[in-house]
Design a protein around this motif. Sequence first.
Motif, PDB file in Angstrom:
ATOM      1  N   ALA A  93      28.384 -17.610  25.489  1.00  0.00           N
ATOM      2  CA  ALA A  93      27.900 -17.795  26.857  1.00  0.00           C
ATOM      3  C   ALA A  93      27.147 -16.545  27.294  1.00  0.00           C
ATOM      4  CB  ALA A  93      29.074 -18.060  27.792  1.00  0.00           C
ATOM      5  N   PRO A  94      26.260 -16.669  28.272  1.00  0.00           N
ATOM      6  CA  PRO A  94      25.509 -15.503  28.741  1.00  0.00           C
ATOM      7  C   PRO A  94      26.430 -14.369  29.187  1.00  0.00           C
ATOM      8  CG  PRO A  94      24.585 -17.512  29.647  1.00  0.00           C
ATOM      9  CD  PRO A  94      25.857 -17.905  28.963  1.00  0.00           C
ATOM     10  N   GLY A  95      26.147 -13.182  28.667  1.00  0.00           N
ATOM     11  CA  GLY A  95      26.933 -12.016  29.050  1.00  0.00           C
ATOM     12  C   GLY A  95      28.291 -11.916  28.399  1.00  0.00           C
ATOM     13  N   LYS A  96      28.588 -12.834  27.488  1.00  0.00           N
ATOM     14  CA  LYS A  96      29.899 -12.827  26.825  1.00  0.00           C
ATOM     15  C   LYS A  96      29.732 -12.702  25.325  1.00  0.00           C
ATOM     16  CE  LYS A  96      32.392 -15.487  30.314  1.00  0.00           C
ATOM     17  NZ  LYS A  96      33.315 -16.648  30.545  1.00  0.00           N
ATOM     18  N   GLU A  97      30.809 -12.299  24.679  1.00  0.00           N
ATOM     19  CA  GLU A  97      30.787 -12.211  23.226  1.00  0.00           C
ATOM     20  C   GLU A  97      30.905 -13.604  22.613  1.00  0.00           C
ATOM     21  OE1 GLU A  97      32.764  -7.764  22.678  1.00  0.00           O
ATOM     22  OE2 GLU A  97      33.765  -9.530  21.868  1.00  0.00           O
TER      23      GLU A  97
ATOM     24  N   ASP B   1      32.400 -24.551  29.441  1.00  0.00           N
ATOM     25  CA  ASP B   1      31.985 -24.822  28.062  1.00  0.00           C
ATOM     26  C   ASP B   1      30.503 -24.526  27.853  1.00  0.00           C
ATOM     27  OD1 ASP B   1      34.105 -27.705  28.131  1.00  0.00           O
ATOM     28  OD2 ASP B   1      34.525 -25.788  27.146  1.00  0.00           O
ATOM     29  N   THR B   2      29.796 -24.212  28.924  1.00  0.00           N
ATOM     30  CA  THR B   2      28.375 -23.910  28.820  1.00  0.00           C
ATOM     31  C   THR B   2      28.152 -22.693  27.931  1.00  0.00           C
ATOM     32  OG1 THR B   2      27.854 -24.864  30.981  1.00  0.00           O
ATOM     33  CG2 THR B   2      26.339 -23.191  30.117  1.00  0.00           C
ATOM     34  N   ALA B   3      27.321 -22.862  26.910  1.00  0.00           N
ATOM     35  CA  ALA B   3      27.076 -21.796  25.939  1.00  0.00           C
ATOM     36  C   ALA B   3      26.052 -22.278  24.924  1.00  0.00           C
ATOM     37  CB  ALA B   3      28.370 -21.404  25.223  1.00  0.00           C
ATOM     38  N   VAL B   4      25.601 -21.351  24.109  1.00  0.00           N
ATOM     39  CA  VAL B   4      24.876 -21.711  22.896  1.00  0.00           C
ATOM     40  C   VAL B   4      25.915 -21.895  21.795  1.00  0.00           C
ATOM     41  CG1 VAL B   4      23.172 -21.021  21.176  1.00  0.00           C
ATOM     42  CG2 VAL B   4      22.816 -20.443  23.591  1.00  0.00           C
ATOM     43  N   TYR B   5      25.863 -23.041  21.136  1.00  0.00           N
ATOM     44  CA  TYR B   5      26.823 -23.369  20.099  1.00  0.00           C
ATOM     45  C   TYR B   5      26.180 -23.188  18.723  1.00  0.00           C
ATOM     46  CZ  TYR B   5      30.178 -25.163  23.442  1.00  0.00           C
ATOM     47  OH  TYR B   5      31.100 -25.269  24.458  1.00  0.00           O
ATOM     48  N   TYR B   6      26.908 -22.503  17.854  1.00  0.00           N
ATOM     49  CA  TYR B   6      26.432 -22.209  16.511  1.00  0.00           C
ATOM     50  C   TYR B   6      27.380 -22.811  15.472  1.00  0.00           C
ATOM     51  CZ  TYR B   6      23.825 -18.500  18.911  1.00  0.00           C
ATOM     52  OH  TYR B   6      23.006 -17.792  19.759  1.00  0.00           O
ATOM     53  N   CYS B   7      26.818 -23.358  14.412  1.00  0.00           N
ATOM     54  CA  CYS B   7      27.663 -23.701  13.282  1.00  0.00           C
ATOM     55  C   CYS B   7      27.480 -22.623  12.211  1.00  0.00           C
ATOM     56  CB  CYS B   7      27.366 -25.085  12.724  1.00  0.00           C
ATOM     57  SG  CYS B   7      25.803 -25.255  11.867  1.00  0.00           S
TER      58      CYS B   7
ATOM     59  N   ALA C  22      28.963 -21.291   8.017  1.00  0.00           N
ATOM     60  CA  ALA C  22      29.628 -21.620   6.759  1.00  0.00           C
ATOM     61  C   ALA C  22      30.336 -20.396   6.203  1.00  0.00           C
ATOM     62  CB  ALA C  22      28.620 -22.144   5.745  1.00  0.00           C
ATOM     63  N   SER C  23      31.533 -20.625   5.681  1.00  0.00           N
ATOM     64  CA  SER C  23      32.362 -19.549   5.157  1.00  0.00           C
ATOM     65  C   SER C  23      32.955 -19.954   3.809  1.00  0.00           C
ATOM     66  CB  SER C  23      33.506 -19.268   6.134  1.00  0.00           C
ATOM     67  OG  SER C  23      34.474 -18.417   5.561  1.00  0.00           O
ATOM     68  N   PRO C  24      33.151 -18.998   2.908  1.00  0.00           N
ATOM     69  CA  PRO C  24      33.796 -19.324   1.627  1.00  0.00           C
ATOM     70  C   PRO C  24      35.283 -19.643   1.771  1.00  0.00           C
ATOM     71  CG  PRO C  24      33.385 -16.975   1.788  1.00  0.00           C
ATOM     72  CD  PRO C  24      32.689 -17.609   2.954  1.00  0.00           C
ATOM     73  N   ILE C  25      35.880 -19.270   2.905  1.00  0.00           N
ATOM     74  CA  ILE C  25      37.295 -19.560   3.114  1.00  0.00           C
ATOM     75  C   ILE C  25      37.493 -20.145   4.499  1.00  0.00           C
ATOM     76  CG2 ILE C  25      38.084 -17.743   1.544  1.00  0.00           C
ATOM     77  CD1 ILE C  25      38.756 -16.058   4.013  1.00  0.00           C
ATOM     78  N   PHE C  26      38.596 -20.852   4.675  1.00  0.00           N
ATOM     79  CA  PHE C  26      38.950 -21.487   5.943  1.00  0.00           C
ATOM     80  C   PHE C  26      39.528 -20.422   6.862  1.00  0.00           C
ATOM     81  CE2 PHE C  26      40.069 -24.554   8.903  1.00  0.00           C
ATOM     82  CZ  PHE C  26      41.434 -24.619   9.154  1.00  0.00           C
ATOM     83  N   THR C  27      38.793 -20.110   7.922  1.00  0.00           N
ATOM     84  CA  THR C  27      39.186 -18.999   8.779  1.00  0.00           C
ATOM     85  C   THR C  27      38.563 -19.152  10.150  1.00  0.00           C
ATOM     86  OG1 THR C  27      39.078 -16.581   9.042  1.00  0.00           O
ATOM     87  CG2 THR C  27      37.229 -17.636   7.945  1.00  0.00           C
ATOM     88  N   MET C  28      39.122 -18.453  11.117  1.00  0.00           N
ATOM     89  CA  MET C  28      38.526 -18.404  12.443  1.00  0.00           C
ATOM     90  C   MET C  28      37.793 -17.091  12.663  1.00  0.00           C
ATOM     91  SD  MET C  28      41.895 -17.805  14.813  1.00  0.00           S
ATOM     92  CE  MET C  28      40.962 -17.374  16.269  1.00  0.00           C
ATOM     93  N   ALA C  29      37.813 -16.221  11.686  1.00  0.00           N
ATOM     94  CA  ALA C  29      37.199 -14.901  11.809  1.00  0.00           C
ATOM     95  C   ALA C  29      35.690 -14.991  11.590  1.00  0.00           C
ATOM     96  CB  ALA C  29      37.825 -13.942  10.807  1.00  0.00           C
ATOM     97  N   SER C  30      34.917 -14.682  12.608  1.00  0.00           N
ATOM     98  CA  SER C  30      33.475 -14.848  12.511  1.00  0.00           C
ATOM     99  C   SER C  30      32.852 -13.972  11.433  1.00  0.00           C
ATOM    100  CB  SER C  30      32.815 -14.553  13.852  1.00  0.00           C
ATOM    101  OG  SER C  30      33.051 -13.209  14.246  1.00  0.00           O
ATOM    102  N   GLY C  31      33.463 -12.815  11.165  1.00  0.00           N
ATOM    103  CA  GLY C  31      32.903 -11.914  10.166  1.00  0.00           C
ATOM    104  C   GLY C  31      32.924 -12.468   8.758  1.00  0.00           C
ATOM    105  N   THR C  32      33.727 -13.479   8.533  1.00  0.00           N
ATOM    106  CA  THR C  32      33.832 -14.094   7.203  1.00  0.00           C
ATOM    107  C   THR C  32      32.743 -15.134   6.975  1.00  0.00           C
ATOM    108  OG1 THR C  32      36.225 -13.758   7.362  1.00  0.00           O
ATOM    109  CG2 THR C  32      35.460 -15.186   5.608  1.00  0.00           C
ATOM    110  N   TYR C  33      32.126 -15.586   8.047  1.00  0.00           N
ATOM    111  CA  TYR C  33      31.100 -16.623   7.925  1.00  0.00           C
ATOM    112  C   TYR C  33      29.787 -15.985   7.495  1.00  0.00           C
ATOM    113  CZ  TYR C  33      34.256 -20.068   9.851  1.00  0.00           C
ATOM    114  OH  TYR C  33      35.306 -20.927  10.028  1.00  0.00           O
ATOM    115  N   LYS C  34      29.259 -16.491   6.386  1.00  0.00           N
ATOM    116  CA  LYS C  34      28.081 -15.872   5.779  1.00  0.00           C
ATOM    117  C   LYS C  34      26.767 -16.454   6.284  1.00  0.00           C
ATOM    118  CE  LYS C  34      27.916 -15.014   1.453  1.00  0.00           C
ATOM    119  NZ  LYS C  34      27.900 -15.168  -0.018  1.00  0.00           N
ATOM    120  N   TYR C  35      26.782 -17.740   6.600  1.00  0.00           N
ATOM    121  CA  TYR C  35      25.544 -18.417   6.969  1.00  0.00           C
ATOM    122  C   TYR C  35      25.697 -19.002   8.366  1.00  0.00           C
ATOM    123  CZ  TYR C  35      24.990 -18.036   1.945  1.00  0.00           C
ATOM    124  OH  TYR C  35      24.924 -17.559   0.670  1.00  0.00           O
TER     125      TYR C  35
END
Length: 122
Positions: free
Chosen positions: A40-44, A90-96, A98-111
């Motif tokens: 969302a604007p102004g948020k992480e 819920d207003t925000a830009v939504y991104y999909c 892909a990660s090699p492992i099942f995780t909620m950690a954004s740093g693990t997502y490569k694409y």
Amino acid sequence: QVQLVESGGGLVQAGGSLRLSCAASGRTFSTAAMGWFRQAPGKEREFVAAISWNGGNTYYADSVKGRFTISRDNAKKTVYLQMNSLKPEDTAVYYCAASPIFTMASGTYKYWGQGTQVTVSS
């Protein structure tokens, strides 16, 4: 390598529904865990939902649990986010992503996709 393109965003009134799609290209989609994030604007950027490579496991942020559903169709190389009972927060830009492992950690997502805007009016 995986390329991701989101679609399905738009403007909806509070209480309404939207279904986001994320179309993937590349050989590794069927073995990748997939996630949805939003910013969302102004948020992480924050985690929304994740699904394992075969769809057998899913995980949701508390803020969307019971309202959003993540799913995937490996034959179509597409992951979905069904969003019901939408709220203005819920207003925000939504991104999909892909990660090699099942995780909620954004740093693990490569694409990552380029994002799609969701706006919920009150």
